[in-house]
Design a protein around this motif. Structure first.
Motif, short mmCIF file in Angstrom:
data_model
loop_
_atom_site.label_atom_id
_atom_site.label_comp_id
_atom_site.label_asym_id
_atom_site.label_seq_id
_atom_site.Cartn_x
_atom_site.Cartn_y
_atom_site.Cartn_z
N GLY A 1 0.82 -1.21 0.00
CA GLY A 1 0.00 0.00 0.00
C GLY A 1 0.86 1.26 0.00
N THR B 1 4.67 -0.53 11.21
CA THR B 1 4.60 0.92 11.04
C THR B 1 3.31 1.51 11.61
N MET C 1 2.05 3.26 2.50
CA MET C 1 3.21 3.37 3.38
C MET C 1 4.33 2.44 2.91
N ALA C 2 3.96 1.23 2.51
CA ALA C 2 4.97 0.26 2.05
C ALA C 2 5.75 0.84 0.87
N THR D 1 1.62 12.05 7.31
CA THR D 1 0.54 11.51 6.50
C THR D 1 1.07 11.15 5.12
N VAL E 1 -0.14 -11.30 9.43
CA VAL E 1 1.07 -11.21 8.60
C VAL E 1 2.28 -11.66 9.41
N ALA F 1 -4.33 -6.35 10.16
CA ALA F 1 -3.71 -7.50 9.50
C ALA F 1 -2.33 -7.84 10.08
N1 LIG Z 1 -0.91 6.20 5.18
C1 LIG Z 1 -0.55 6.89 6.23
O1 LIG Z 1 -0.67 8.12 6.25
C2 LIG Z 1 0.06 6.21 7.44
C3 LIG Z 1 0.75 7.02 8.37
C4 LIG Z 1 1.36 6.41 9.46
C5 LIG Z 1 1.30 5.04 9.63
N2 LIG Z 1 0.60 4.29 8.72
C6 LIG Z 1 0.54 2.84 8.97
O2 LIG Z 1 1.10 2.13 7.87
C7 LIG Z 1 0.43 0.86 7.74
C8 LIG Z 1 -0.09 0.71 6.32
O3 LIG Z 1 -0.98 1.76 6.05
P1 LIG Z 1 -1.27 2.26 4.54
O4 LIG Z 1 -1.83 3.63 4.67
O5 LIG Z 1 -0.09 2.02 3.68
O6 LIG Z 1 -2.45 1.27 4.14
P2 LIG Z 1 -2.95 0.85 2.66
O7 LIG Z 1 -2.45 1.79 1.63
O8 LIG Z 1 -4.42 0.65 2.80
O9 LIG Z 1 -2.25 -0.57 2.45
C9 LIG Z 1 -2.58 -1.62 3.32
C10 LIG Z 1 -1.79 -2.85 2.97
O10 LIG Z 1 -2.14 -3.83 3.94
C11 LIG Z 1 -2.38 -5.06 3.30
N3 LIG Z 1 -3.49 -5.78 3.94
C12 LIG Z 1 -4.73 -5.33 4.21
N4 LIG Z 1 -5.45 -6.27 4.82
C13 LIG Z 1 -4.66 -7.36 4.88
C14 LIG Z 1 -4.84 -8.67 5.40
N5 LIG Z 1 -5.99 -9.03 6.00
N6 LIG Z 1 -3.82 -9.53 5.32
C15 LIG Z 1 -2.66 -9.15 4.75
N7 LIG Z 1 -2.44 -7.93 4.23
C16 LIG Z 1 -3.42 -7.04 4.31
C17 LIG Z 1 -2.78 -4.73 1.89
O11 LIG Z 1 -2.22 -5.77 1.17
P3 LIG Z 1 -2.88 -6.47 -0.07
O12 LIG Z 1 -2.17 -5.86 -1.22
O13 LIG Z 1 -2.56 -7.88 0.20
O14 LIG Z 1 -4.37 -6.13 -0.04
C18 LIG Z 1 -2.07 -3.41 1.60
O15 LIG Z 1 -0.85 -3.65 0.98
C19 LIG Z 1 -0.68 0.84 8.81
O16 LIG Z 1 -0.20 0.19 9.95
C20 LIG Z 1 -0.90 2.31 9.11
O17 LIG Z 1 -1.41 2.53 10.41
C21 LIG Z 1 -0.01 4.84 7.62
#
Ligand SMILES: NC(=O)c1ccc[n+]([C@@H]2O[C@H](COP(=O)([O-])OP(=O)(O)OC[C@H]3O[C@@H](n4cnc5c(N)ncnc54)[C@H](OP(=O)(O)O)[C@@H]3O)[C@@H](O)[C@H]2O)c1
Length: 286
Positions: free
Chosen positions: A12, A95, A14-15, A122, A78, A74
């Motif tokens: 996603g 993260t 963050m990754a 963010t 994972v 998740a």
């Molecule tokens: N975005 C931000 O602003 C932000 C800021 C600080 C921290 N974070 C943290 O970063 C982390 C990721 O957030 P994101 O914003 O990058 O989220 P995202 O864009 O929605 O991506 C979520 C990822 O999680 C995977 N996932 C979802 N459900 C799953 C499951 N049941 N089993 C295995 N994989 C699953 C998805 O993989 P698939 O491809 O397999 O669906 C996807 O790659 C979270 O812990 C979040 O709290 C995010």
């Protein structure tokens, strides 16, 4: 494998943003994992041409140092998929800002060093995320080895490390929500009030933006007490009454709550107690 080779669980926002950032900063992101091969491939190619796209359970074959950037709910699943013998002595950091180290229990039981690295920033998409993560603050927790790697990554991002212990995590994250999400809510609400008096939304946001940006900059540079101007700072009861009279009920409640909190800043600024109490009476009345 060295701390300079990273594998990332998640495909996603963050990754991808962390992957691209650390790849640029001299690390090798050897693999990215997702439940879907297609999403993993898209994420891998956004990071580097040599990053492999794999499933979660294959990730430990590509690095002993793993970042877990999947949805909060998740993380335990994972972690279980990653908990293979190859992770013994390896490091896993998630993260999430809200989940504790218990979410990585399966990996800890497999002998991995566990921690968390939460970017206090963010990341709405890859491009803006990479820019925003550079120089951001990162909340860190974990065992000594995990913390060591987390600090190394923060240095690579030219970031600011914040050590947040498990028992302070909820308070830390509540503050982050206020400083990030609620700023958006306040701007959105103010734009709605502009709309209600005939200013189109796009123009409203553009008109409010310089005020919002300058206020934020001043508060950061000079401190909230020096930055605060306006009716509360002046103890202007009549203006507060006029505002409350025209705002719709839901907006009025938000205005009251923020107003009462703002009186505290004004007190620290030197607002006389009598004026502060008069403002409080107006803001708290039904
Ligand atoms: N975005 C931000 O602003 C932000 C800021 C600080 C921290 N974070 C943290 O970063 C982390 C990721 O957030 P994101 O914003 O990058 O989220 P995202 O864009 O929605 O991506 C979520 C990822 O999680 C995977 N996932 C979802 N459900 C799953 C499951 N049941 N089993 C295995 N994989 C699953 C998805 O993989 P698939 O491809 O397999 O669906 C996807 O790659 C979270 O812990 C979040 O709290 C995010």
């Amino acid at each position: 494998m060295s701390s300079k080779t990273i594998a990332i669980a998640g495909a996603g926002r963050m990754a991808c943003a962390l992957g691209r950032l650390f790849q640029r900063r001299g690390y090798t992101v050897s693999a990215v994992a997702s439940r879907s091969r297609e999403r993993a491939s898209t994420a891998a190619s956004s990071i580097s041409p040599t990053t492999a796209a794999v499933g979660y359970s294959d990730l430990p074959r590509h690095a002993t140092h793993i970042l877990i950037a999947v949805s909060d709910v998740a993380i335990p699943d994972v972690a279980r998929m990653l908990a293979v013998p190859a992770m013994h002595g390896g490091i896993a950091l998630h993260t999430s800002g809200t989940r504790g180290l218990g979410a990585l229990q399966a990996l800890a039981e497999a002998g991995a060093h566990c921690g968390s690295l939460h970017p206090l920033q963010t990341v709405p998409d890859l491009e803006r995320g990479v820019l925003a993560l550079q120089g951001a603050a990162f909340a860190l927790d974990g065992d000594e080895t995990a913390l060591g790697w987390a600090h190394e990554l923060v240095r690579a991002a030219e970031g600011r490390p914040l050590r947040i212990a498990e028992n302070n995590r909820a308070a830390y994250h509540a503050a982050a929500v206020m400083a990030g999400n609620y700023l958006i809510t306040l701007l959105d609400t103010a734009a709605g009030v502009f709309e209600s008096i005939g200013i189109p939304r796009g123009q409203a946001l553009l008109a409010l933006a310089p005020l919002a940006r300058t206020s934020l900059e001043n508060a950061v540079l000079d401190g909230p007490e020096r930055a605060l101007t306006g009716p509360i700072s002046r103890g202007d009861v009549d203006t507060m009454q006029a505002h409350l009279a025209v705002l719709p009920p839901d907006v009025r409640e938000l205005y009251r709550a923020c107003g009462v909190a703002t009186i505290e800043v004004a007190r620290r600024q030197g607002l006389p107690e009598e004026a502060a109490m008069a403002l409080e009476r107006v803001l708290r009345q039904n």
